[in-house]
Design a protein around this motif. Structure first.
Motif, PDB file in Angstrom:
ATOM      1  N   GLY A   1       0.802  -1.224   0.000  1.00  0.00           N
ATOM      2  CA  GLY A   1       0.000   0.000   0.000  1.00  0.00           C
ATOM      3  C   GLY A   1       0.833   1.271   0.000  1.00  0.00           C
ATOM      4  O   GLY A   1       0.388   2.312   0.458  1.00  0.00           O
ATOM      5  N   LEU A   2       2.069   1.189  -0.490  1.00  0.00           N
ATOM      6  CA  LEU A   2       2.946   2.361  -0.490  1.00  0.00           C
ATOM      7  C   LEU A   2       2.596   3.324  -1.617  1.00  0.00           C
ATOM      8  O   LEU A   2       2.289   2.902  -2.731  1.00  0.00           O
ATOM      9  CB  LEU A   2       4.401   1.921  -0.686  1.00  0.00           C
ATOM     10  CG  LEU A   2       5.203   1.594   0.566  1.00  0.00           C
ATOM     11  CD1 LEU A   2       4.701   0.332   1.206  1.00  0.00           C
ATOM     12  CD2 LEU A   2       6.668   1.458   0.203  1.00  0.00           C
ATOM     13  N   LYS A   3       2.671   4.625  -1.298  1.00  0.00           N
ATOM     14  CA  LYS A   3       2.598   5.655  -2.334  1.00  0.00           C
ATOM     15  C   LYS A   3       3.995   6.220  -2.478  1.00  0.00           C
ATOM     16  O   LYS A   3       4.701   6.387  -1.483  1.00  0.00           O
ATOM     17  CB  LYS A   3       1.623   6.751  -1.916  1.00  0.00           C
ATOM     18  CG  LYS A   3       0.189   6.284  -1.988  1.00  0.00           C
ATOM     19  CD  LYS A   3      -0.744   7.415  -1.696  1.00  0.00           C
ATOM     20  CE  LYS A   3      -2.177   6.911  -1.708  1.00  0.00           C
ATOM     21  NZ  LYS A   3      -3.095   7.951  -1.253  1.00  0.00           N
ATOM     22  N   LEU A   4       4.384   6.505  -3.699  1.00  0.00           N
ATOM     23  CA  LEU A   4       5.750   6.943  -3.960  1.00  0.00           C
ATOM     24  C   LEU A   4       5.757   8.212  -4.799  1.00  0.00           C
ATOM     25  O   LEU A   4       5.094   8.280  -5.833  1.00  0.00           O
ATOM     26  CB  LEU A   4       6.506   5.838  -4.702  1.00  0.00           C
ATOM     27  CG  LEU A   4       6.520   4.487  -3.980  1.00  0.00           C
ATOM     28  CD1 LEU A   4       6.150   3.377  -4.933  1.00  0.00           C
ATOM     29  CD2 LEU A   4       7.858   4.239  -3.332  1.00  0.00           C
ATOM     30  N   ILE A   5       6.514   9.200  -4.333  1.00  0.00           N
ATOM     31  CA  ILE A   5       6.649  10.469  -5.048  1.00  0.00           C
ATOM     32  C   ILE A   5       7.972  10.433  -5.820  1.00  0.00           C
ATOM     33  O   ILE A   5       9.011  10.105  -5.243  1.00  0.00           O
ATOM     34  CB  ILE A   5       6.669  11.652  -4.060  1.00  0.00           C
ATOM     35  CG1 ILE A   5       5.359  11.697  -3.258  1.00  0.00           C
ATOM     36  CG2 ILE A   5       6.919  12.966  -4.783  1.00  0.00           C
ATOM     37  CD1 ILE A   5       5.383  12.712  -2.115  1.00  0.00           C
ATOM     38  N   PHE A   6       7.929  10.752  -7.097  1.00  0.00           N
ATOM     39  CA  PHE A   6       9.161  10.804  -7.908  1.00  0.00           C
ATOM     40  C   PHE A   6       9.692  12.229  -7.881  1.00  0.00           C
ATOM     41  O   PHE A   6       9.035  13.148  -8.343  1.00  0.00           O
ATOM     42  CB  PHE A   6       8.873  10.334  -9.343  1.00  0.00           C
ATOM     43  CG  PHE A   6       8.741   8.839  -9.436  1.00  0.00           C
ATOM     44  CD1 PHE A   6       7.625   8.195  -8.920  1.00  0.00           C
ATOM     45  CD2 PHE A   6       9.730   8.077 -10.028  1.00  0.00           C
ATOM     46  CE1 PHE A   6       7.511   6.808  -8.982  1.00  0.00           C
ATOM     47  CE2 PHE A   6       9.625   6.690 -10.109  1.00  0.00           C
ATOM     48  CZ  PHE A   6       8.519   6.051  -9.583  1.00  0.00           C
ATOM     49  N   ASP A   7      10.890  12.398  -7.340  1.00  0.00           N
ATOM     50  CA  ASP A   7      11.407  13.739  -7.075  1.00  0.00           C
ATOM     51  C   ASP A   7      12.883  13.864  -7.452  1.00  0.00           C
ATOM     52  O   ASP A   7      13.756  13.434  -6.698  1.00  0.00           O
ATOM     53  CB  ASP A   7      11.214  14.047  -5.575  1.00  0.00           C
ATOM     54  CG  ASP A   7      11.794  15.389  -5.176  1.00  0.00           C
ATOM     55  OD1 ASP A   7      12.005  16.244  -6.066  1.00  0.00           O
ATOM     56  OD2 ASP A   7      12.050  15.594  -3.979  1.00  0.00           O
ATOM     57  N   THR A   8      13.150  14.495  -8.597  1.00  0.00           N
ATOM     58  CA  THR A   8      14.554  14.676  -9.004  1.00  0.00           C
ATOM     59  C   THR A   8      15.278  15.686  -8.112  1.00  0.00           C
ATOM     60  O   THR A   8      16.496  15.788  -8.179  1.00  0.00           O
ATOM     61  CB  THR A   8      14.679  15.179 -10.456  1.00  0.00           C
ATOM     62  OG1 THR A   8      13.907  16.376 -10.574  1.00  0.00           O
ATOM     63  CG2 THR A   8      14.216  14.150 -11.455  1.00  0.00           C
ATOM     64  N   GLY A   9      14.522  16.441  -7.314  1.00  0.00           N
ATOM     65  CA  GLY A   9      15.162  17.395  -6.406  1.00  0.00           C
ATOM     66  C   GLY A   9      15.732  16.707  -5.178  1.00  0.00           C
ATOM     67  O   GLY A   9      16.369  17.344  -4.347  1.00  0.00           O
ATOM     68  N   SER A  10      15.502  15.417  -5.063  1.00  0.00           N
ATOM     69  CA  SER A  10      15.984  14.671  -3.913  1.00  0.00           C
ATOM     70  C   SER A  10      17.164  13.802  -4.350  1.00  0.00           C
ATOM     71  O   SER A  10      17.048  13.017  -5.281  1.00  0.00           O
ATOM     72  CB  SER A  10      14.839  13.813  -3.373  1.00  0.00           C
ATOM     73  OG  SER A  10      15.288  13.005  -2.329  1.00  0.00           O
ATOM     74  N   SER A  11      18.288  13.930  -3.677  1.00  0.00           N
ATOM     75  CA  SER A  11      19.467  13.155  -4.070  1.00  0.00           C
ATOM     76  C   SER A  11      19.263  11.678  -3.792  1.00  0.00           C
ATOM     77  O   SER A  11      19.670  10.829  -4.568  1.00  0.00           O
ATOM     78  CB  SER A  11      20.707  13.618  -3.302  1.00  0.00           C
ATOM     79  OG  SER A  11      20.718  15.006  -3.158  1.00  0.00           O
ATOM     80  N   TYR A  12      18.645  11.373  -2.634  1.00  0.00           N
ATOM     81  CA  TYR A  12      18.504   9.978  -2.207  1.00  0.00           C
ATOM     82  C   TYR A  12      17.034   9.590  -2.133  1.00  0.00           C
ATOM     83  O   TYR A  12      16.148  10.417  -2.347  1.00  0.00           O
ATOM     84  CB  TYR A  12      19.215   9.768  -0.860  1.00  0.00           C
ATOM     85  CG  TYR A  12      20.701  10.040  -0.976  1.00  0.00           C
ATOM     86  CD1 TYR A  12      21.519   9.177  -1.693  1.00  0.00           C
ATOM     87  CD2 TYR A  12      21.278  11.185  -0.425  1.00  0.00           C
ATOM     88  CE1 TYR A  12      22.871   9.431  -1.857  1.00  0.00           C
ATOM     89  CE2 TYR A  12      22.636  11.451  -0.583  1.00  0.00           C
ATOM     90  CZ  TYR A  12      23.423  10.569  -1.311  1.00  0.00           C
ATOM     91  OH  TYR A  12      24.763  10.829  -1.483  1.00  0.00           O
ATOM     92  N   THR A  13      16.805   8.302  -1.832  1.00  0.00           N
ATOM     93  CA  THR A  13      15.438   7.792  -1.731  1.00  0.00           C
ATOM     94  C   THR A  13      15.044   7.702  -0.260  1.00  0.00           C
ATOM     95  O   THR A  13      15.852   7.295   0.579  1.00  0.00           O
ATOM     96  CB  THR A  13      15.371   6.427  -2.451  1.00  0.00           C
ATOM     97  OG1 THR A  13      15.463   6.682  -3.863  1.00  0.00           O
ATOM     98  CG2 THR A  13      14.087   5.678  -2.151  1.00  0.00           C
ATOM     99  N   TYR A  14      13.830   8.122   0.030  1.00  0.00           N
ATOM    100  CA  TYR A  14      13.338   8.126   1.409  1.00  0.00           C
ATOM    101  C   TYR A  14      12.158   7.174   1.552  1.00  0.00           C
ATOM    102  O   TYR A  14      11.236   7.194   0.719  1.00  0.00           O
ATOM    103  CB  TYR A  14      12.858   9.537   1.806  1.00  0.00           C
ATOM    104  CG  TYR A  14      13.984  10.527   1.909  1.00  0.00           C
ATOM    105  CD1 TYR A  14      14.543  10.862   3.137  1.00  0.00           C
ATOM    106  CD2 TYR A  14      14.515  11.131   0.761  1.00  0.00           C
ATOM    107  CE1 TYR A  14      15.593  11.768   3.231  1.00  0.00           C
ATOM    108  CE2 TYR A  14      15.570  12.037   0.845  1.00  0.00           C
ATOM    109  CZ  TYR A  14      16.096  12.345   2.083  1.00  0.00           C
ATOM    110  OH  TYR A  14      17.139  13.229   2.174  1.00  0.00           O
TER     111      TYR A  14
END
Ligand SMILES: *[C@@H]1O[C@H](CO)[C@@H](O)[C@H](O)[C@H]1NC(C)=O
Ligand SMILES: *[C@@H]1O[C@H](CO)[C@@H](O)[C@H](O)[C@H]1NC(C)=O
Ligand SMILES: *[C@@H]1O[C@H](CO)[C@@H](O)[C@H](O)[C@H]1NC(C)=O
Length: 410
Positions: free
Chosen positions: A264-277
């Protein structure tokens, strides 16, 4: 942490002034489905480590002046350090943007779009249109909207110079934990109406599609428009409404191809973020799974390495992720809303970096620790080697493995 990394996911836009004008210009939708729109392709520089961002050079004005922007699919507004004069600018005044009577009045429809859906407040219609953007890493930019020419070359050979609105950022603050970014500003690639993409679409230049290919060797490319979408091999998943971020899901996580119980995970795709959270529970589970595997490996925790919260050392320093990837398993994001098996693979080289002292460090971080609450954010590290397409017309996000050092044939 001594490395530079960013988390440019906008948390909120503070509304400072707005107009009462009733003419709210709606954005396109009136293009015929087959109009042959071209695309804009821009080369990127940067890397996940040690830089922590991917950037693009954009020309602005006439005569044009080049500015380097951190590309950010996690926020909408584009801004550049601006000599108005500036506080919190780390570029010398000579290299800052200089507004020349081209501020956008608060009664302009684009100002309304910026502040949408809040109620307008613009006592004097000629007043400047203020903006303030706050990012998840606690950086912020404040200033006024300006409008200027952006000379672009389209893939079909035509040259265009649309007039686009962006922020003249004369008051920036940076998170105390990190050094300030080296770029002149942020290129907001989000879905919002103030986004550069929405404005390009309004000007009739491209389709409402943005995409990128971030190379693990550094660099890559960014594009606006749909001409570079491969006709085969792209996995698509719907974008979740109503959200200003590019959010996908629900998805479950697999580790080494096996279920983890994380669903049930939602995931935001964010090139402004260096790493994955990941949220706390997901993060804990993944860290445990990785740790259990390493018990029977020659890798040991390297507490002294503060590059990232968790690092491992070997018998001698590693030069490349390829030397350690066999000790780590692939994480799979399995989208459960899809009819077909739609999966995004995150192999070890998309969640590890090699620190300056030659340790392997985990580029997966605890999002709860930085105030992301339950959100999961896919950052640059996990998007390397993939052509990723954000299709705002069909409201879907697509990806396919790709050599990001080479432009695809059109
Ligand atoms: C290239 O495409 C743009 C729209 O994207 C269009 O306005 C322009 O006329 C096209 N140029 C040529 C040479 O076809
Ligand atoms: C991935 O999700 C789909 C859809 O829910 C499911 O049918 C499939 O079994 C899952 N794959 C794995 C490997 O668990
Ligand atoms: C993640 O961060 C939250 C909030 O700071 C904390 O309560 C939790 O223990 C952390 N989880 C892990 C696995 O470190």
């Amino acid at each position: 942490m001594n490395s530079r990394f960013s988390l440019l996911l906008f948390l909120f836009l503070v509304i400072v002034s707005q107009s009462k004008s009733s003419i709210f210009k709606t954005f396109p939708g009136n293009l015929s489905p087959k109009s042959p729109l071209s695309s804009v392709v821009l080369l990127l520089s940067g890397n996940v480590f040690p830089l922590g961002y991917y950037s693009v050079l954009l020309q602005i004005g006439n005569p044009p002046k080049a500015f380097e922007f951190d590309i950010d699919t996690g926020s909408d507004i584009t801004w550049v350090q601006c000599d108005a004069p500036c506080t919190g600018c780390n570029l010398p005044p000579k290299l800052q943007y200089k507004p020349k009577g081209n501020t956008v009045p608060c009664s302009d429809p684009i100002c309304l779009a910026l502040h949408f859906p809040n109620n307008p407040q613009c006592p004097n219609p000629k007043e400047q249109c203020d903006y303030e953007v706050n990012y998840a890493d606690q950086g912020s930019s404040m200033g006024a909207l300006v409008i200027d020419q952006f000379p672009f070359k389209l893939l079909n050979g035509s040259a265009m110079q649309p007039r686009l609105a962006f922020g003249c950022g004369y008051d920036q603050s940076y998170p105390s934990a990190h050094p300030p970014p080296a770029t002149a500003g942020v290129l907001g690639l989000g879905r919002g109406k103030i986004g550069l993409l929405t404005q390009l679409v309004s000007a009739g230049l491209t389709r409402n599609v943005v995409g990128h290919c971030l190379s693990s060797k550094g660099g890559g490319y960014l594009f606006f428009g749909d001409t570079l979408i491969p006709s085969l091999g792209v996995a698509w998943t719907p974008l979740l409404p109503p959200d200003n971020h590019y959010t996908t899901g629900p998805a479950e996580l697999l580790f080494n191809g096996k279920p983890t119980g994380l669903k049930g995970l939602k995931l935001i795709f964010d090139t402004g973020s260096s790493y994955t959270y990941f949220n706390s529970k997901t993060y804990q589970t993944i860290v445990n799974l990785i740790g259990n595997d390493l018990k029977v490996s020659p890798l040991k925790v390297a507490k002294e390495d503060k590059t990232l919260p968790i690092c491992w050392k070997g018998a001698k320093p590693f030069k490349s992720v390829l030397e350690v990837k066999n000790f780590f398993k692939t994480i799979t994001i399995n989208f459960t809303n899809a009819r077909r098996n739609t999966q995004l693979q995150i192999p070890p080289e998309s969640y590890l970096i090699i620190s300056k002292t030659g340790n392997a460090c985990l580029g997966l971080l605890n999002g709860s620790e930085v105030g992301l609450q339950n959100s999961n954010v896919i950052g640059d590290i996990s998007m390397q080697g993939l052509l990723i397409i954000y299709d705002n017309e069909k409201q879907q996000l697509g990806w396919v493995s790709s050599n990001c050092n080479k432009l695809p044939k059109t």
